[in-house]
Design a protein around this motif. Structure first.
Motif, PDB file in Angstrom:
ATOM      1  N   ASN A   7       0.552  -1.097   0.116  1.00 23.88           N
ATOM      2  CA  ASN A   7      -0.183  -0.010   0.265  1.00 23.88           C
ATOM      3  C   ASN A   7       1.094   1.198   0.045  1.00 23.88           C
ATOM      4  O   ASN A   7       2.030   1.173   0.299  1.00 23.88           O
ATOM      5  CB  ASN A   7      -1.416  -0.200   1.307  1.00 23.88           C
ATOM      6  N   GLU A  74      -6.801   1.692  -1.973  1.00 17.65           N
ATOM      7  CA  GLU A  74      -8.203   1.514  -1.217  1.00 17.65           C
ATOM      8  C   GLU A  74      -7.726  -0.521  -1.055  1.00 17.65           C
ATOM      9  O   GLU A  74      -8.514  -0.699  -2.543  1.00 17.65           O
ATOM     10  CB  GLU A  74      -9.265   1.702  -1.069  1.00 17.65           C
ATOM     11  N   GLY A 284     -17.521   3.430   0.684  1.00 18.41           N
ATOM     12  CA  GLY A 284     -17.175   2.695   0.859  1.00 18.41           C
ATOM     13  C   GLY A 284     -18.154   0.843   1.248  1.00 18.41           C
ATOM     14  O   GLY A 284     -18.771   1.529   0.197  1.00 18.41           O
ATOM     15  N   SER A 297     -16.956   3.385  -4.685  1.00 19.60           N
ATOM     16  CA  SER A 297     -15.581   3.990  -4.569  1.00 19.60           C
ATOM     17  C   SER A 297     -15.992   5.368  -4.680  1.00 19.60           C
ATOM     18  O   SER A 297     -16.570   6.154  -5.167  1.00 19.60           O
ATOM     19  CB  SER A 297     -15.112   3.819  -5.711  1.00 19.60           C
ATOM     20  N   GLU A 314      -9.577   7.546  -5.450  1.00 19.83           N
ATOM     21  CA  GLU A 314      -9.065   6.406  -4.906  1.00 19.83           C
ATOM     22  C   GLU A 314      -9.000   5.318  -6.265  1.00 19.83           C
ATOM     23  O   GLU A 314      -9.369   6.185  -6.582  1.00 19.83           O
ATOM     24  CB  GLU A 314      -9.737   6.084  -4.146  1.00 19.83           C
ATOM     25  N   THR A 316      -9.209   0.999  -6.779  1.00 24.70           N
ATOM     26  CA  THR A 316      -9.690   0.157  -5.597  1.00 24.70           C
ATOM     27  C   THR A 316      -9.097  -1.018  -5.861  1.00 24.70           C
ATOM     28  O   THR A 316      -9.273  -1.635  -6.789  1.00 24.70           O
ATOM     29  CB  THR A 316     -11.299   0.338  -5.009  1.00 24.70           C
TER      30      THR A 316
END
Length: 333
Positions: A7, A74, A284, A297, A314, A316
């Protein structure tokens, strides 16, 4: 499934605060007003106040720029019924790509390329795009939409790339051209249909909804699947949960559209999102039933104004894992 890079670090947004100088009062000679013929002199107090104001403006500006342009990766872990081995899916949505250089305030090609590179670096088995290739204003349009499709085609995961339509895709100016470009691309557009993917984790049903504006009443083709294999549904707008029957029959719904509010305030949340599913489903992972989930998202781009607060763009990554059945046969659609 292969596992990609770790990450990426996230940045923290800092904000400054300025203090206004009260009006009125006697002038202090130390304020350094110039005599005739002299240059402007700045006292220590003025210098400190000026530096504080500039620092606050720089922090606010940097926070705006970082929040709007700094992509977050994410990772979302979801157990799926019927899955036989781990599977990885990368998703990008709501790019709203516009033409223009790096300083163009809306989403430019550099940011989109970074998002797609982040997705590709995770070595996904499957890539999904959740709609809204571009916007019709400020450098958007059919040229930007075609460019976005071409960029997505470069990812090339083992199970392919799939997309659904967003509300900004189906405009009078761009709709037909976007459909034609998808038809000639390796990115397959799903419109109210299911496909069956033969994966290393066993067969997987992937569905895609066409964007129907205010509702999804015409989602009958999604009820044609008749198999116990796991099902993932790609839909632009989380409003679909208000119209689909028996949500427990779909394991995971992945959406965009809301931008996570685009502005998301502490203790308040998003003041508004363009979805009737707000405020329950707008960002989320949420459980729809004890055995099915929806993920919304925050997307990549912006609309109306090039601004995000508390809602970073983001990319994902879904890490799917097998969920053992509890002895009962799964219902069929």
């Amino acid at each position: 499934a292969p596992r990609g890079s770790p990450n990426r670090p996230k940045t923290m947004q800092t904000a400054g605060r300025t203090e206004e100088h009260p009006a009125g009062g006697d002038l202090d000679p130390s304020d350094g007003f110039p005599e005739q013929g002299e240059g402007i002199r700045v006292s220590r107090r003025q210098f400190i106040r000026g530096a504080a104001v500039l620092s606050a403006l720089a922090a606010a500006g940097g926070g705006w720029w970082g929040m709007t342009r700094h992509l977050a990766l994410e990772r979302v872990a979801v157990p799926l019924r019927g899955l036989q081995a781990p599977l990885r899916i990368a998703m990008v949505t709501d790019t709203h790509l516009r033409s223009g250089g790096a300083l163009q305030p809306f989403t430019n090609e550099r940011m989109v390329s970074e998002a797609l590179s982040m997705a590709a670096d995770e070595q996904p088995d499957l890539f999904l795009f959740g709609g809204d290739l571009t916007s019709e204003t400020f450098g958007g349009g059919i040229g930007s939409a075609r460019r976005m499709i071409d960029l997505m085609a470069g990812i090339g995961p083992p199970l392919g790339s799939y997309a659904c339509l967003g509300n900004h895709d189906m405009t009078a100016q761009s709709g037909d051209g976007i459909l034609a470009h998808y038809a000639s691309s390796s990115v397959r557009l799903l419109k109210d249909e299911w496909v069956v993917l033969d994966t290393s984790a066993g067969p997987l049903s992937l569905g895609g909804l066409g964007y129907c504006g205010s509702g999804y009443e015409d989602a009958a083709p999604l009820r044609e699947t008749n198999s116990p294999r796991p099902r993932i549904l790609l839909a632009h707008d989380p409003t679909c949960v208000l119209y689909l029957d028996d949500l427990d029959r779909i394991d995971l719904i992945v959406c965009g559209h809301t931008h996570g509010g685009q502005v998301h305030l502490p203790f308040v949340g998003a003041p508004w999102t363009p979805s009737p599913a707000y405020p329950t489903y707008y960002r989320g992972l949420k459980a729809l039933t004890p055995r099915s989930y929806i993920y919304v998202s925050r997307g990549v781009g912006t609309v109306f104004v090039p601004l995000r607060v508390g809602s970073r763009p983001e990319v994902t990554v879904f890490d799917l894992s097998p969920l053992p059945e509890s002895g009962e046969e799964r219902e069929s659609i």
